[in-house]
Design an enzyme around this catalytic site. Structure first.
Site, PDB file in Angstrom:
ATOM      1  NE  ARG A   8      15.188  82.624  79.295  1.00 44.34           N
ATOM      2  CZ  ARG A   8      15.325  82.705  77.832  1.00 44.34           C
ATOM      3  NH1 ARG A   8      15.376  81.540  77.307  1.00 44.34           N
ATOM      4  NH2 ARG A   8      15.203  83.797  77.172  1.00 44.34           N
TER       5      ARG A   8
ATOM      6  CG  ASP B 136      22.865  84.202  84.438  1.00 45.55           C
ATOM      7  OD1 ASP B 136      22.490  83.083  83.816  1.00 45.55           O
ATOM      8  OD2 ASP B 136      23.214  85.256  84.075  1.00 45.55           O
TER       9      ASP B 136
ATOM     10  NE  ARG C 255      26.667  88.562  86.867  1.00 44.66           N
ATOM     11  CZ  ARG C 255      26.701  87.338  86.438  1.00 44.66           C
ATOM     12  NH1 ARG C 255      25.735  86.526  86.095  1.00 44.66           N
ATOM     13  NH2 ARG C 255      28.030  86.775  86.397  1.00 44.66           N
TER      14      ARG C 255
END
Lengths: 256, 256
Positions: free
Chosen positions: B50, B52, B206
């Protein structure tokens, strides 16, 4: 009056091209606007190549004169701060007065990128021409060198060109060997054409590429390229390839 | 009921992310819309990862069932014809009924791209994080392998993660060697991080990259990475890197 040479990269997707014109953002117009703010007066910018709408630049070169003293570093920082992120000044240098980015250019390198696969990559949709029918890359590579040398390139000029002579010297013309890439699942879909010349007619690179693609499709043999050059007839060349695959890579000068 | 597995690439710049949500275009929502038109009923699509808002995919994998028979070729062509060019179905295959792209994924590969130069390339502005201060690439490369293995990655999870356990296995974690590129004037500005794992926490890649960049800036030594893993404290890791540098590269399954 300090004269500057700058190297500029831009993503041409959203511009009407290099040249200032009514009804749309041009790279030249945005640069002139930023430099005029910096200098406190109207600044005229000359570009080495007048790229069309949708055409990109990795290393366009431009020249201009300022009245106020400014370091090259200040020019880079101040202009970039006033430009959209699709245009970046990569480098600036002071030159002898009278330097003219177009008249003094000795050669320019252009690159054209073709995505030859059934499905267009989302990351290439603004940076390559999508040709979905399989192309014979070797036939294209065999045809490309026929452009090399001093020739009358009238066959590759679009209507609307404004030059007095259509003779130009092409210093190199080649399909790049397939890159040894790391990881991309379909890097082999990319066909890259590179050409260096002392000058280019209107749409010359894109019409050469349109002709190469017809050869790659098998419509003509590789030897057709030399025949088109010799005929000087636009009708013997292929269609004009779309702008999004074209990049002005670099401009060479003598020792400036 | 025929079940399909598709491989999807997308430029995440203009989407709210993979997942359907109120107020914006999602990749999942657009795929479901296209498939629902094809199948004449509402089709639910499951994605392996999923991603972002702003995150890209080179090889996202998704699964869904159709009621009407359709060949994989038809699925590719019909869905692409209904999608914006920023999303492309690259491949489709029929799978055994019950195939689930997320539950059955064995590992996923993510890539993060950093542009480490004084001026951001216009062509990288949506596809890399611009870090203008010089980074110590060797220190980052020395730190990256510390993520490898089975660890509790709680230190790299953002608030809002919803998993019951924060233990994951990272199969590889490395800074890619500098590519031997042809022609790009500043290819050396690009730093590429690659990670393969059996699962990832919210913002894990990230936050790892944000920590690597702090190490590259010299704020911490390479050995700090192992210390962050051991501490399991989010406060010991670096900031969360921005989404535009992140790519879901591929998803691996067993023999399906």
């Amino acid at each position: 009056v300090p004269t500057f040479k700058i190297v500029v990269a831009y993503d041409g997707t959203d511009f009407v091209g290099w040249q200032r014109q009514a009804g749309g953002s041009s790279v030249q117009g945005l640069l002139e606007g930023a430099l005029s703010e910096l200098d406190g007066r109207a600044v005229a910018v000359v570009g080495a190549g007048r790229t069309d709408a949708g055409v990109h630049a990795l290393g366009q070169v431009a020249s201009f004169a300022l009245e106020r003293p400014a370091s090259p570093e200040t020019v880079v920082a101040a202009v970039n701060a006033r430009l959209p992120s699709a245009i970046r000044v990569l480098d600036a240098a002071e030159t002898p007065a009278g330097f003219h980015a177009r008249y003094q250019a000795r050669s320019k390198r252009y690159r054209y990128r073709i995505w030859n696969g059934p499905v267009m990559s989302p990351f290439e949709r603004c940076y390559a021409w999508h040709v979905s029918t399989p192309l014979d890359r070797r036939a294209m590579a065999a045809a490309a060198p026929a452009l090399g040398g001093r020739h009358d390139f009238a066959a590759f000029q679009s209507a609307g060109g404004s030059t007095t002579t259509t003779v130009r010297t092409v210093l190199s013309s080649s399909i790049e060997p397939m890159p040894a890439t790391a990881g991309s699942r379909d890097a082999s879909a990319l066909i890259v054409y590179d050409i260096v010349g002392d000058g280019f007619l209107r749409h010359m690179v894109r019409t050469i590429v349109g002709t190469l693609v017809e050869i790659g499709r098998g419509r003509w043999p590789p030897s057709h390229m030399a025949a088109v050059v010799a005929s000087r007839q636009r009708g013997d060349a292929g269609p004009t390839a779309p702008p999004e695959g074209l990049f002005l890579v670099s401009v060479e000068y003598g020792d400036i």
